[in-house]
Every structure is written in C-alpha cells, then in structure tokens.
Design an enzyme around this catalytic site. Structure first.
Site, PDB file in Angstrom:
ATOM      1  N   LYS A 148       0.812  -1.220   0.000  1.00 13.90           N
ATOM      2  CA  LYS A 148       0.000   0.000   0.000  1.00 13.90           C
ATOM      3  C   LYS A 148       0.843   1.267   0.000  1.00 13.90           C
ATOM      4  O   LYS A 148       0.387   2.338   0.410  1.00 13.90           O
ATOM      5  CB  LYS A 148      -0.969   0.031   1.190  1.00 13.90           C
ATOM      6  CG  LYS A 148      -1.857  -1.190   1.302  1.00 13.90           C
ATOM      7  CD  LYS A 148      -2.565  -1.559   0.014  1.00 13.90           C
ATOM      8  CE  LYS A 148      -3.507  -0.494  -0.476  1.00 13.90           C
ATOM      9  NZ  LYS A 148      -4.152  -0.844  -1.796  1.00 13.90           N
ATOM     10  N   GLY A 149       2.087   1.148  -0.491  1.00 16.28           N
ATOM     11  CA  GLY A 149       2.944   2.325  -0.569  1.00 16.28           C
ATOM     12  C   GLY A 149       2.945   2.968  -1.939  1.00 16.28           C
ATOM     13  O   GLY A 149       3.329   4.124  -2.092  1.00 16.28           O
ATOM     14  N   ARG A 169       2.581  -0.884  -7.003  1.00  9.92           N
ATOM     15  CA  ARG A 169       1.949  -1.221  -8.284  1.00  9.92           C
ATOM     16  C   ARG A 169       2.062  -0.071  -9.264  1.00  9.92           C
ATOM     17  O   ARG A 169       2.375  -0.281 -10.446  1.00  9.92           O
ATOM     18  CB  ARG A 169       0.487  -1.601  -8.050  1.00  9.92           C
ATOM     19  CG  ARG A 169      -0.360  -1.729  -9.330  1.00  9.92           C
ATOM     20  CD  ARG A 169       0.228  -2.676 -10.354  1.00  9.92           C
ATOM     21  NE  ARG A 169       0.379  -4.042  -9.841  1.00  9.92           N
ATOM     22  CZ  ARG A 169       0.902  -5.035 -10.552  1.00  9.92           C
ATOM     23  NH1 ARG A 169       1.343  -4.799 -11.784  1.00  9.92           N
ATOM     24  NH2 ARG A 169       1.018  -6.237 -10.033  1.00  9.92           N
ATOM     25  N   SER A 210      -4.925   2.885   4.669  1.00  5.68           N
ATOM     26  CA  SER A 210      -5.131   2.326   3.332  1.00  5.68           C
ATOM     27  C   SER A 210      -5.143   0.802   3.377  1.00  5.68           C
ATOM     28  O   SER A 210      -5.949   0.147   2.713  1.00  5.68           O
ATOM     29  CB  SER A 210      -4.030   2.819   2.391  1.00  5.68           C
ATOM     30  OG  SER A 210      -4.168   2.262   1.101  1.00  5.68           O
ATOM     31  N   ARG A 232      -9.039   5.184  -4.015  1.00  4.82           N
ATOM     32  CA  ARG A 232     -10.362   5.054  -3.417  1.00  4.82           C
ATOM     33  C   ARG A 232     -10.394   5.747  -2.047  1.00  4.82           C
ATOM     34  O   ARG A 232      -9.373   5.952  -1.401  1.00  4.82           O
ATOM     35  CB  ARG A 232     -10.738   3.579  -3.275  1.00  4.82           C
ATOM     36  CG  ARG A 232      -9.848   2.777  -2.360  1.00  4.82           C
ATOM     37  CD  ARG A 232     -10.236   1.303  -2.373  1.00  4.82           C
ATOM     38  NE  ARG A 232      -9.209   0.484  -1.732  1.00  4.82           N
ATOM     39  CZ  ARG A 232      -9.196  -0.845  -1.805  1.00  4.82           C
ATOM     40  NH1 ARG A 232     -10.127  -1.482  -2.480  1.00  4.82           N
ATOM     41  NH2 ARG A 232      -8.243  -1.529  -1.215  1.00  4.82           N
TER      42      ARG A 232
END
Length: 366
Positions: free
Chosen positions: A123-124, A127, A212, A331
């Site tokens: 979650k950093g 991707r 997140s 999101r």
C-alpha cells in the site's frame, strides 16, 4: 531397318529411381530447414506463448519504444498481488507475462534472474511504480508478484528464473513483491541469489499507509472489528498494538535494519509514495538513474486525474481513453477517529526520525 525393342524395367532399375527420388526429397528438406534456421522463421520461442493485444493498447505510446517492436507474452500463474491490482486478488489466476518485449529480435532474448527488485512496501505505491517503469524499453518486469523469497523459496532458483520475462542483453529484469521488505528471511535469501541486486522500496506516511491497508482489508472482509479497536491493545491507556500487521509494516527503520545487514545503503533506493502521486516523473527519473538507464519515462507521459487524486498515463496510441490504475487506486479511505490518528502519529514519530537518520532522507511525515 533395325527394330526397336521396348524392354521392361527391371527391379534394379526401379530401386535406382526410388533411391534418386529419396535423395532429392532429402536434399529439399535440408534446404528448407536451413532456410528457416537462418531466417529464424521457425523459432519456437516466438510462438510458445499466446499473444495479447492488451498491453499494446494500453502501454504503447508514440515514440516510447523508438524503433523497437512490441511483442507480448502470456504466462499463466496463480499468485497474490498485495497491492490489489485489478484481476490480481488473492489466489486469482492472472497473466504476468503481459510484458512488453521491446526488441525486434526476440529469438535472442533469454530468461534470467532479476537484477532489481521492488521489495516494499504494501500500500505504498509499488503497483503504480511498476506500471510506470514498464513503459521504459530497457525494463522487463514481471507483472505479477511471484513471492519467491517469502513463500516459494523451496521451489528453487530454476523455477524463479522460469517466471521471469525474456530479456535482451542490456535490459533490466525486475519484479515486485512488497512482502519481501518485512519478511525476516528474505534479505539473506536475496543476497544468496545476487549480492549486486538493486533494491527499491516505496515508502509512505505510515499512518496513511495503515489506514489504506485497513481499507483494503475491509473491502474483502467487511465484518472485521473497527480500525480503532484493532490498533490498540488497550485503548483506555492508549497502548498501541504494534504487532497488528497494518501498523507493524510501518515500522520502516526496524525492517530496513535487516536489509542493511546484507546490502550497502547505496544499493537500496527509496521512493516517496507521496512524491509518486504529486510528481511521478520526478520519482521515476531518480529510479531510472538508480537503475543506470536513460531517462525515457518523463512528465510528458502523465496527467493528474482529479477525480481519483492519482496520476494516470496519457492516452496510449490506438486508444480513445487514457490508462489509469484500477478502481482500488485512489479510493476513499475508511473514516478514522481523529484522536486515534493523533495517537498513531505520536507513536510513529520516533520511528520515523530513526528511519530518516538511517536513510539520510527526511520524508516530512507529520
């Protein structure tokens, strides 16, 4: 006048004719085989995998690959993408080989072990970084997360190599698995593969990252307790549960210390997750420098999507739409009690300062 006599062919004559025919056919087959061999027309490596038009539609932008051709491979493997890229949820079957093979002579490409790894953090922004880097013609990156060093190490390096996309000499092979950064055994295992491998870590404000992370968790398991409940061992006295995974991952100094026991600081490049959103071209430029590559991915390839609050790639050639990362990117986070956020910031303050000292970089987290 002498009479002409038509003698019947003997068995010997028949055998001679058949032998000549066999010799002629053999010579023809040899010639055809040599032709295909020298022209590369029958190279099995070029047809061993099915072709997909998706990357060509989404990632080939005018001038990005210069005069190189784009060939796309498809290898099916079951993995988990911890950053939850669309189609890559836990246990899903995905197509990691939707890789752009950026050469006109693919039959010279080979599979080899990666020279660079994106090792964290979950979650950093790993991707996003991977997808942006895959625009570079000299980067060959696996699209999925192989989880070799943390989950599948017993399969061996031969299996790991077979997962990699084919690459030419001079191209950098890489993969990303965010769990590597926080797995105790991983630094030594990576070092045993290559002591020269280049390591990339995307870091983000640990409080924002934890929220997140929790937001992703509840999207899959909506009936778990509230963030405020899980974050504390005892909320009355404010004791933080630092072993809860969303909070434990954010103890960056603790995890980095293990990597520095095996690799020099110069071999570890830190990417600002916040910078990857506000200035993706700037962060990509520094990564390209770190990998020893020409700065080809620049600000002309990005635009900021105000709705998502996230950078997207400008309209690829042959497509009427720009390419943004999936619906899980940008999101809305789960709402958290402001007092809990304040306590978490206080908890992380000393950990962040130690991390800044270890890395020589101040990320400016509150």
């Amino acid at each position: 006048m002498a009479a002409f006599h038509h003698s019947k062919p003997t068995d010997r004559d028949t055998r001679r004719v058949l032998q000549k025919l066999i010799i002629m056919l053999s010579l023809g087959i040899i010639c055809v085989s040599l032709f295909y061999f020298f022209t590369g027309c029958c190279e099995s490596d070029l047809t061993e995998n099915s072709v997909s038009d998706r990357p060509a539609r989404e990632f080939l932008l005018t001038g990005w690959y210069h005069d190189r051709n784009g060939t796309f491979y498809k290898d099916v493997v079951t993995v988990q993408d911890e950053d939850e890229y669309p189609g890559t949820g836990e246990g899903s079957t995905i197509t990691p080989g939707l890789e752009t093979n950026n050469s006109g002579k693919d039959w010279t490409a080979t599979r080899r072990l990666p020279q660079a790894l994106i090792i964290g953090v979950k979650k950093g922004g790993t991707r996003a970084l991977l997808e942006f880097l895959r625009l570079h013609p000299d980067i060959r990156a696996l699209g999925s997360e192989p989880h070799f060093f943390d989950r599948h190490y017993a399969r061996g390096l031969h299996w790991y190599r077979s997962m990699m996309p084919k690459a030419l000499d001079g191209q950098v092979v890489m993969e990303k698995t965010p769990r590597y950064f926080v797995t105790v055994e991983t630094p030594g295992r990576v070092h045993s593969m290559s002591r020269d491998v280049k390591l990339i870590v995307v870091v983000r404000d640990p409080v924002t990252r934890a929220i997140s992370d929790y937001t992703q968790i509840i999207s899959k398991t909506p009936h778990i307790p509230a963030f405020e409940t899980l974050a504390f061992k005892n909320r009355t006295n404010g004791e933080i549960d630092s072993l809860w995974s969303p909070l434990w991952i954010g103890l960056y100094a603790q995890h980095l210390e293990r990597w520095l026991a095996w690799f020099p600081r110069a071999q570890i490049h830190l990417v600002s997750g916040e910078g990857l959103i506000s200035d993706p071209a700037g962060e990509l430029g520094k990564v390209q420098d770190f990998l020893g590559l020409q700065r080809i991915v620049t600000d002309k390839h990005f635009y900021f999507n105000k709705t998502k609050g996230f950078p997207c790639l400008k309209k690829p050639e042959g497509s009427s739409k720009p390419h943004c990362l999936g619906k899980t990117k940008g999101r809305t986070h789960a709402p958290i009690d402001p007092e809990v956020i304040r306590r978490l910031r206080e908890f992380y303050r000393l950990h962040n300062q130690r991390f800044y000292q270890m890395t020589g970089q101040d990320f400016g987290w509150q």
